[in-house]
Scaffold this active site. Structure first.
Site, PDB file in Angstrom:
ATOM      1  N   SER A  16       0.849  -1.202   0.000  1.00  0.00           N
ATOM      2  CA  SER A  16       0.000   0.000   0.000  1.00  0.00           C
ATOM      3  C   SER A  16       0.881   1.247   0.000  1.00  0.00           C
ATOM      4  O   SER A  16       2.110   1.158   0.104  1.00  0.00           O
ATOM      5  CB  SER A  16      -0.933   0.021   1.226  1.00  0.00           C
ATOM      6  OG  SER A  16      -0.188   0.166   2.419  1.00  0.00           O
ATOM      7  N   SER A 142      11.610   9.643   7.945  1.00  0.00           N
ATOM      8  CA  SER A 142      10.500  10.590   8.127  1.00  0.00           C
ATOM      9  C   SER A 142      11.135  11.889   8.613  1.00  0.00           C
ATOM     10  O   SER A 142      12.195  11.860   9.263  1.00  0.00           O
ATOM     11  CB  SER A 142       9.543  10.077   9.194  1.00  0.00           C
ATOM     12  OG  SER A 142       8.683  11.119   9.629  1.00  0.00           O
ATOM     13  N   TYR A 155       7.555   6.736  17.470  1.00  0.00           N
ATOM     14  CA  TYR A 155       7.789   6.737  16.016  1.00  0.00           C
ATOM     15  C   TYR A 155       9.036   7.549  15.679  1.00  0.00           C
ATOM     16  O   TYR A 155       9.914   7.089  14.929  1.00  0.00           O
ATOM     17  CB  TYR A 155       6.555   7.323  15.334  1.00  0.00           C
ATOM     18  CG  TYR A 155       6.625   7.440  13.838  1.00  0.00           C
ATOM     19  CD1 TYR A 155       6.460   6.319  13.025  1.00  0.00           C
ATOM     20  CD2 TYR A 155       6.824   8.677  13.220  1.00  0.00           C
ATOM     21  CE1 TYR A 155       6.496   6.429  11.637  1.00  0.00           C
ATOM     22  CE2 TYR A 155       6.857   8.794  11.833  1.00  0.00           C
ATOM     23  CZ  TYR A 155       6.698   7.665  11.050  1.00  0.00           C
ATOM     24  OH  TYR A 155       6.731   7.780   9.672  1.00  0.00           O
ATOM     25  N   LYS A 159      12.639   6.342  13.800  1.00  0.00           N
ATOM     26  CA  LYS A 159      13.148   6.909  12.546  1.00  0.00           C
ATOM     27  C   LYS A 159      14.501   7.600  12.775  1.00  0.00           C
ATOM     28  O   LYS A 159      15.356   7.608  11.885  1.00  0.00           O
ATOM     29  CB  LYS A 159      12.136   7.895  11.954  1.00  0.00           C
ATOM     30  CG  LYS A 159      10.810   7.236  11.546  1.00  0.00           C
ATOM     31  CD  LYS A 159      10.988   6.241  10.410  1.00  0.00           C
ATOM     32  CE  LYS A 159       9.656   5.744   9.865  1.00  0.00           C
ATOM     33  NZ  LYS A 159       9.808   4.841   8.711  1.00  0.00           N
TER      34      LYS A 159
HETATM   35  N1  LIG Z   1       2.494   8.773   4.846  1.00  0.00           N
HETATM   36  C1  LIG Z   1       3.314   9.661   5.355  1.00  0.00           C
HETATM   37  O1  LIG Z   1       2.951  10.850   5.507  1.00  0.00           O
HETATM   38  C2  LIG Z   1       4.721   9.286   5.743  1.00  0.00           C
HETATM   39  C3  LIG Z   1       5.583  10.323   6.137  1.00  0.00           C
HETATM   40  C4  LIG Z   1       6.876  10.005   6.516  1.00  0.00           C
HETATM   41  C5  LIG Z   1       7.309   8.688   6.481  1.00  0.00           C
HETATM   42  N2  LIG Z   1       6.450   7.697   6.100  1.00  0.00           N
HETATM   43  C6  LIG Z   1       6.962   6.330   6.101  1.00  0.00           C
HETATM   44  O2  LIG Z   1       6.693   5.719   4.856  1.00  0.00           O
HETATM   45  C7  LIG Z   1       6.643   4.305   5.031  1.00  0.00           C
HETATM   46  C8  LIG Z   1       5.408   3.767   4.323  1.00  0.00           C
HETATM   47  O3  LIG Z   1       4.260   4.263   4.982  1.00  0.00           O
HETATM   48  P1  LIG Z   1       2.923   4.674   4.221  1.00  0.00           P
HETATM   49  O4  LIG Z   1       2.637   6.071   4.563  1.00  0.00           O
HETATM   50  O5  LIG Z   1       2.954   4.266   2.807  1.00  0.00           O
HETATM   51  O6  LIG Z   1       1.854   3.827   5.075  1.00  0.00           O
HETATM   52  P2  LIG Z   1       1.039   2.497   4.764  1.00  0.00           P
HETATM   53  O7  LIG Z   1       0.141   2.724   3.596  1.00  0.00           O
HETATM   54  O8  LIG Z   1       0.429   2.125   6.077  1.00  0.00           O
HETATM   55  O9  LIG Z   1       2.144   1.441   4.370  1.00  0.00           O
HETATM   56  C9  LIG Z   1       2.856   0.680   5.316  1.00  0.00           C
HETATM   57  C10 LIG Z   1       3.369  -0.569   4.625  1.00  0.00           C
HETATM   58  O10 LIG Z   1       4.130  -1.317   5.581  1.00  0.00           O
HETATM   59  C11 LIG Z   1       3.642  -2.654   5.597  1.00  0.00           C
HETATM   60  N3  LIG Z   1       3.781  -3.234   6.918  1.00  0.00           N
HETATM   61  C12 LIG Z   1       3.266  -2.747   8.088  1.00  0.00           C
HETATM   62  N4  LIG Z   1       3.548  -3.607   9.089  1.00  0.00           N
HETATM   63  C13 LIG Z   1       4.247  -4.643   8.532  1.00  0.00           C
HETATM   64  C14 LIG Z   1       4.788  -5.847   9.045  1.00  0.00           C
HETATM   65  N5  LIG Z   1       4.683  -6.163  10.347  1.00  0.00           N
HETATM   66  N6  LIG Z   1       5.422  -6.679   8.203  1.00  0.00           N
HETATM   67  C15 LIG Z   1       5.517  -6.382   6.878  1.00  0.00           C
HETATM   68  N7  LIG Z   1       5.032  -5.262   6.338  1.00  0.00           N
HETATM   69  C16 LIG Z   1       4.384  -4.397   7.157  1.00  0.00           C
HETATM   70  C17 LIG Z   1       2.177  -2.533   5.202  1.00  0.00           C
HETATM   71  O11 LIG Z   1       1.706  -3.743   4.627  1.00  0.00           O
HETATM   72  P3  LIG Z   1       0.856  -4.898   5.332  1.00  0.00           P
HETATM   73  O12 LIG Z   1      -0.121  -4.232   6.253  1.00  0.00           O
HETATM   74  O13 LIG Z   1       0.239  -5.607   4.180  1.00  0.00           O
HETATM   75  O14 LIG Z   1       1.872  -5.743   6.057  1.00  0.00           O
HETATM   76  C18 LIG Z   1       2.250  -1.454   4.132  1.00  0.00           C
HETATM   77  O15 LIG Z   1       2.611  -2.029   2.890  1.00  0.00           O
HETATM   78  C19 LIG Z   1       6.656   4.050   6.537  1.00  0.00           C
HETATM   79  O16 LIG Z   1       7.952   3.676   6.937  1.00  0.00           O
HETATM   80  C20 LIG Z   1       6.302   5.409   7.114  1.00  0.00           C
HETATM   81  O17 LIG Z   1       6.830   5.584   8.399  1.00  0.00           O
HETATM   82  C21 LIG Z   1       5.165   7.967   5.730  1.00  0.00           C
END
Ligand SMILES: NC(=O)c1ccc[n+]([C@@H]2O[C@H](COP(=O)([O-])OP(=O)(O)OC[C@H]3O[C@@H](n4cnc5c(N)ncnc54)[C@H](OP(=O)(O)O)[C@@H]3O)[C@@H](O)[C@H]2O)c1
Length: 267
Positions: A16, A142, A155, A159
């Protein structure tokens, strides 16, 4: 435009949000992409999109919070792909809670997925990269790593730990042909991070969020360089240097911002 033809990339958290878009972008650039996450059905959708560009792409359904499985996962990917050239450690979880509402187990769960697990995966794939004399190790961090946001102590710490590991790692790898990069996104839309249960609603205004493609573009950009850290959007660079110049003023500002968000001033 970067060409990854003949290269293999592994993207964690590819089911995702950011990971799915990064995986497809790497496939479109010619890489054979390996996708990892827990939800098989969601991975399968992303895999189909990747295979349109890169038919040799593959997926592994795995819980990366289960540290004992990480070494076997790395070995399985290396067997299938004959080595990994680009690792994108993207899987991660939020924990939006005031520190008063955090349990020790909460902090350890976040650290396990956001820090310990990507470090294990990296250390497992690193010898192959060094032996082949090239590789890119990317961490999706992040802005929280550098800017200590409210209600995100667990969190932000995970990071920050990842960023610190990456910073020292990139120095250690000097001369090996293997490069480490960290991408520090601010608010990114189209992901599940802000709606996952067990978290407070975000304090930030999500209408400011950028599309995940911006993170994918940053990943493609660092692959063509030795650049270590890249904020998305880039102007967060100035916020980080402003904070470093006067951390007390920065914290005072964040406290005021948080109070305004929790108790909006009455007009
Ligand atoms: N969105 C933002 O604003 C933002 C900002 C800064 C940094 N980030 C970072 O970007 C990265 C991706 O986040 P996102 O925003 O795209 O959120 P997301 O849509 O919730 O994606 C998280 C991904 O991690 C996987 N995941 C979670 N727990 C897991 C586990 N135990 N084992 C394997 N896979 C796991 C999820 O897949 P499953 O649930 O299928 O396992 C999903 O594919 C993260 O590291 C987040 O901290 C996001």
């Amino acid at each position: 435009m970067v060409t990854l033809s003949g290269r293999s990339a592994l993207v964690t958290g590819a089911s995702s949000g950011i990971g799915a878009v990064v995986a497809e972008a790497l496939a479109a650039a010619g890489a054979r992409v390996g996708l990892v996450a827990r939800r098989e059905d969601r991975l399968d959708e992303v895999l189909k999109r990747c295979r349109r560009h890169s038919p040799g792409s593959a997926m592994w359904a795995a819980d990366l919070g289960d540290l004992d499985g990480v070494g076997a996962l790395a070995a399985a990917v290396e067997r299938e792909f004959g080595g990994v050239d680009v690792l994108v450690n993207n899987a991660g979880m939020p924990k939006r809670r005031r520190v008063q509402d955090l349990s020790p187990a909460d902090t350890e769960e976040v650290m396990r997925l956001n820090y310990t697990s990507p470090v294990r995966l990296t250390l497992a794939l690193l010898p192959g990269m060094i032996a082949r004399g090239h590789g890119h190790l990317i961490a999706i961090g992040s802005v929280a790593a550098r800017l200590g946001p409210p209600h995100e102590a667990a969190y932000a710490a995970s990071k920050a730990a990842l960023t610190a590991f990456w910073e020292s790692m990139t120095v250690d790898l000097d001369g090996t042909g293997v490069h480490a990069h960290v991408i520090q996104p601010a608010l990114i839309s189209g992901t599940e991070l802000f709606t996952l249960p067990g978290n407070e609603p975000p304090l930030s205004d999500l209408s400011d969020a950028l599309p995940p493609r911006e993170v994918a573009d940053a990943v493609l950009e660092v692959l063509e360089s030795t650049r270590f850290e890249r904020y998305v959007p880039g102007w967060f660079d100035e916020m980080a240097s402003g904070k470093a110049a006067d951390v007390d003023a920065f914290i005072t500002g964040v406290k005021e911002w948080t109070r305004d968000r929790l108790e909006p001033p009455t007009l």
